[in-house]
Design an enzyme around this catalytic site. Sequence first.
Site, PDB file in Angstrom:
ATOM      1  N   HIS A 180      70.852  -5.074  47.568  1.00  0.00           N
ATOM      2  CA  HIS A 180      70.271  -6.412  47.626  1.00  0.00           C
ATOM      3  C   HIS A 180      71.360  -7.365  47.140  1.00  0.00           C
ATOM      4  CE1 HIS A 180      67.042  -9.449  47.259  1.00  0.00           C
ATOM      5  NE2 HIS A 180      67.803  -9.901  46.261  1.00  0.00           N
ATOM      6  N   HIS A 235      73.343 -11.165  47.047  1.00  0.00           N
ATOM      7  CA  HIS A 235      73.312 -12.622  47.208  1.00  0.00           C
ATOM      8  C   HIS A 235      74.709 -13.107  47.563  1.00  0.00           C
ATOM      9  CE1 HIS A 235      69.235 -13.843  45.577  1.00  0.00           C
ATOM     10  NE2 HIS A 235      69.233 -12.518  45.559  1.00  0.00           N
ATOM     11  N   CYS A 241      67.657 -17.237  42.879  1.00  0.00           N
ATOM     12  CA  CYS A 241      67.256 -16.643  41.615  1.00  0.00           C
ATOM     13  C   CYS A 241      67.084 -17.749  40.589  1.00  0.00           C
ATOM     14  CB  CYS A 241      68.308 -15.629  41.148  1.00  0.00           C
ATOM     15  SG  CYS A 241      67.893 -14.880  39.571  1.00  0.00           S
ATOM     16  N   ASN A 280      70.039 -14.971  49.521  1.00  0.00           N
ATOM     17  CA  ASN A 280      70.445 -13.635  49.930  1.00  0.00           C
ATOM     18  C   ASN A 280      71.473 -13.720  51.052  1.00  0.00           C
ATOM     19  OD1 ASN A 280      68.332 -12.144  48.346  1.00  0.00           O
ATOM     20  ND2 ASN A 280      67.032 -13.446  49.598  1.00  0.00           N
TER      21      ASN A 280
END
Length: 140
Positions: free
Chosen positions: A34, A36, A67, A76
Amino acid sequence: MSVADTVGVADPRLVYETMTQLQDRFPDVEFNLHLHNTRGMALANVMAGIQAGVRSFDASIGGLGGCPYAPGATGNVSSEDLIHMLDLMGIQNGINLTEMLAIADDVRQLVNHPLESTVLRAGIADQLHAAPAAQHKVGD
């Protein structure tokens, strides 16, 4: 198991070393990344993950997300940018980029602001654009 770089500080070497070590230590676990794109490293980090054997990645249309605990963090990795890179490299992903770009454009209109997707802005790499016409000043 998902491994996240939610604040977008990872670099390719860190991703490669971390994922290689995790997969060596836990060979029966399927890992996901995951990532960013806060500092523009997400696609490079995907490549490092691929080199380390990761085959699952989170992404979001237009790079939406963020975030709240990381001031200045962007979203993302963009789904369109990721798919575009994989397509150019001949890595099968089962997603139609043209259809994904149409969806991303719809989302852009829905949220009413530009998205982080570079492919949405610039277009697919193999679709050439006409060169801009030369502009001449008076007296040239």
